[in-house]
Design an enzyme around this catalytic site. Structure first.
Site, PDB file in Angstrom:
ATOM      1  N   TRP A   1      -1.260 -54.893  29.748  1.00  0.00           N
ATOM      2  CA  TRP A   1      -1.908 -55.522  28.548  1.00  0.00           C
ATOM      3  C   TRP A   1      -1.807 -54.689  27.257  1.00  0.00           C
ATOM      4  CZ3 TRP A   1      -5.875 -53.594  26.127  1.00  0.00           C
ATOM      5  CH2 TRP A   1      -6.771 -52.917  26.904  1.00  0.00           C
TER       6      TRP A   1
ATOM      7  N   GLU B   1     -14.964 -44.341  23.285  1.00  0.00           N
ATOM      8  CA  GLU B   1     -13.492 -44.741  23.798  1.00  0.00           C
ATOM      9  C   GLU B   1     -12.497 -44.106  22.988  1.00  0.00           C
ATOM     10  OE1 GLU B   1     -12.371 -45.955  26.542  1.00  0.00           O
ATOM     11  OE2 GLU B   1     -13.911 -47.244  27.320  1.00  0.00           O
TER      12      GLU B   1
ATOM     13  N   GLU C   1      -6.040 -45.521  28.865  1.00  0.00           N
ATOM     14  CA  GLU C   1      -7.145 -45.596  28.197  1.00  0.00           C
ATOM     15  C   GLU C   1      -7.285 -45.713  26.633  1.00  0.00           C
ATOM     16  OE1 GLU C   1     -10.538 -44.965  29.283  1.00  0.00           O
ATOM     17  OE2 GLU C   1     -10.093 -45.174  31.346  1.00  0.00           O
TER      18      GLU C   1
ATOM     19  N   HIS D   1      -7.997 -49.097  24.952  1.00  0.00           N
ATOM     20  CA  HIS D   1      -9.411 -49.573  25.010  1.00  0.00           C
ATOM     21  C   HIS D   1     -10.022 -49.415  23.634  1.00  0.00           C
ATOM     22  CE1 HIS D   1      -9.624 -48.549  29.597  1.00  0.00           C
ATOM     23  NE2 HIS D   1      -8.876 -49.367  29.408  1.00  0.00           N
TER      24      HIS D   1
ATOM     25  N   GLU E   1     -16.025 -42.764  35.249  1.00  0.00           N
ATOM     26  CA  GLU E   1     -15.157 -44.282  35.487  1.00  0.00           C
ATOM     27  C   GLU E   1     -16.014 -45.318  35.855  1.00  0.00           C
ATOM     28  OE1 GLU E   1     -12.599 -44.694  33.836  1.00  0.00           O
ATOM     29  OE2 GLU E   1     -11.394 -42.785  33.694  1.00  0.00           O
TER      30      GLU E   1
ATOM     31  N   THR F   1     -18.345 -46.461  33.185  1.00  0.00           N
ATOM     32  CA  THR F   1     -17.767 -47.250  32.249  1.00  0.00           C
ATOM     33  C   THR F   1     -17.619 -48.824  32.678  1.00  0.00           C
ATOM     34  OG1 THR F   1     -15.638 -46.208  32.772  1.00  0.00           O
ATOM     35  CG2 THR F   1     -16.874 -45.221  30.768  1.00  0.00           C
TER      36      THR F   1
ATOM     37  N   ASP G   1      -9.734 -52.059  33.986  1.00  0.00           N
ATOM     38  CA  ASP G   1      -9.030 -50.771  34.007  1.00  0.00           C
ATOM     39  C   ASP G   1      -9.946 -49.613  34.490  1.00  0.00           C
ATOM     40  OD1 ASP G   1      -6.699 -51.724  32.910  1.00  0.00           O
ATOM     41  OD2 ASP G   1      -6.742 -50.348  31.028  1.00  0.00           O
ATOM     42  N   GLU G   2     -11.202 -49.543  34.107  1.00  0.00           N
ATOM     43  CA  GLU G   2     -12.103 -48.471  34.305  1.00  0.00           C
ATOM     44  C   GLU G   2     -12.321 -48.716  35.945  1.00  0.00           C
ATOM     45  OE1 GLU G   2     -12.500 -46.492  32.257  1.00  0.00           O
ATOM     46  OE2 GLU G   2     -13.038 -47.147  30.270  1.00  0.00           O
TER      47      GLU G   2
ATOM     48  N   HIS H   1      -9.335 -46.823  37.650  1.00  0.00           N
ATOM     49  CA  HIS H   1      -9.361 -45.361  37.469  1.00  0.00           C
ATOM     50  C   HIS H   1     -10.369 -44.731  38.205  1.00  0.00           C
ATOM     51  CE1 HIS H   1      -7.317 -46.201  33.132  1.00  0.00           C
ATOM     52  NE2 HIS H   1      -6.574 -46.392  34.039  1.00  0.00           N
TER      53      HIS H   1
END
Length: 397
Positions: free
Chosen positions: A96, A139, A177, A180, A230, A233, A262-263, A266
């Site tokens: 994305w 971020e 990252e 974000h 991570e 977040t 995403d976090e 990760h």
């Protein structure tokens, strides 16, 4: 994210992205002048002389604490990293991008899309905006986090384009990252609800100030730290998604939820690294885990400053605590999760120091929760503070 819980007397220092710990002793160092011969009678002029000098905790900085034989462990894990970390990355063409969630500037309906976004944003309360902005600023300090990982011995990107698996992971993680902060920044800009210049100043101050996670150039400490961050977040962005939905902004909820996903991915990567270290070197890894928790997890944006509020990070974190976006309870939950994820209680064959570290870690969550419960009893309603990010509108801490 980066939060401090005043109610629990917890001081914390992503990332979020979007995050709290038992009390620590700290000293405040005096702000230093760019030109020592110049003095000022006003804070505004004074700040011009010291552009990156917010109040900061002073620690004895230990560097390169990992012995050379430990570095060899990470060199031997090159193939493992390729098979277990790089496979968790998403191809750019399938990823994305911020534009997927924003009004299309090339569209004839761009202005109508912006108008619709602004109408939704009108329903977001000021205290929620403070937390969302604080998460976004955290971020946006991504250059600092990549720099921090590249201080770690044995895994750093030595050239800036190193072909090692560790270096490829760090660059690709940073690239993922990076979306974000870009997405949250653009969304908040279009919303018209926040003072972008004050926010941009805060970002510049924060990147200029750096961070002090106390990881000693050790990937043992560094990857334990990133595992914790991570997950923090993931929790913080997940909660901002939930609150956005409650306030009627479904698009913002989708944005925050996508970042949280995403976090989470990760987090999986970094916890797998530490899991592998426990397999190869359980004694060294449990000692590192205990060391990191004794120091407390310093949140990435703990040096946050807007040129005016010396305690901006504390104030932002207090709002996040009150809203339930990220709390002392979350800190304890993350520790409990990691102790269980890495099966710390099941470790055998440890040295005497290793067993002490194991005992400390297995009992720490309960201790933190007891401190939290006592702090909750003593907690009082916080004061009302203006935030530059929202044109000095006042918010309860």
């Amino acid at each position: 994210m980066a939060l401090k819980l005043n109610a629990f007397n917890f001081q914390s220092h992503k990332y979020s992205s979007s995050f709290v710990h038992p009390p620590m002793l700290s000293l405040r160092s005096p702000k230093f002048f760019m030109a020592a011969s110049l003095t000022s009678g006003t804070k505004e002029v004074e700040n011009l002389k010291k552009p990156f000098s917010p109040p900061r905790e002073v620690h004895v900085q230990v560097t390169h604490s990992m012995p050379p034989q430990k570095i060899e462990i990470f060199k031997s894990l090159e193939g493992w990293a390729e098979q277990n970390l790089l496979t968790l990355l998403k191809p750019v063409e399938k990823s994305w991008q911020p534009q997927d969630f924003l009004p299309d500037p090339a569209s004839d309906g761009f202005h109508d899309q912006v108008k619709e976004l602004r109408e939704r944003a009108k329903e977001l309360p000021d205290d929620y905006l403070v937390v969302l902005v604080g998460d976004m600023i955290t971020e946006e300090a991504l250059p600092t986090y990549q720099s921090m990982i590249n201080t770690l011995d044995g895994v750093r990107d030595e050239t800036g384009a190193s072909p090692t698996s560790w270096a490829i992971w760090t660059r690709a993680w940073t690239a993922e990252e990076n979306r974000h902060g870009d997405l949250l920044n653009k969304y908040l800009y279009l919303s018209g609800r926040v003072d972008m210049r004050a926010i941009e100043k805060t970002i510049q101050y924060l990147i200029g100030s750096g961070m002090d996670p106390r990881t000693e150039n050790s990937p043992y400490l560094g990857y334990i730290y990133t595992s914790f961050q991570e997950r923090a977040t993931f929790i913080s962005h997940g909660n901002t998604a939930r609150f956005a939905k409650e306030h009627g902004d479904i698009k913002l909820a989708q944005i925050c939820g996508t970042i949280a996903a995403d976090e989470k991915r990760h987090e999986t990567a970094y916890t797998k690294i530490v899991e592998k270290l426990f397999e190869i070197d359980p004694d060294g890894t449990v000692l590192a885990f205990a060391d990191m928790m004794r120091k407390k997890i310093a949140m990435p944006a703990h040096l946050m400053y807007d040129g005016r509020d010396d305690n901006l990070f504390d104030h932002f974190s207090a709002v996040a605590q009150r809203l339930g976006v990220y709390t002392a309870s979350d800190y304890a939950d993350i520790l409990e999760f990691l102790v269980g994820r890495w099966k710390v209680s099941d470790l055998t064959g440890l040295s005497g120091e290793g067993r002490k570290a194991q005992e400390y870690l297995c009992g720490l969550t309960a201790r933190i929760r007891r401190l939290e419960e006592r702090a909750q009893v003593r907690a009082k309603q916080g004061p009302i503070m203006p935030f530059s990010w929202i044109y000095d509108r006042e918010v309860q801490l």
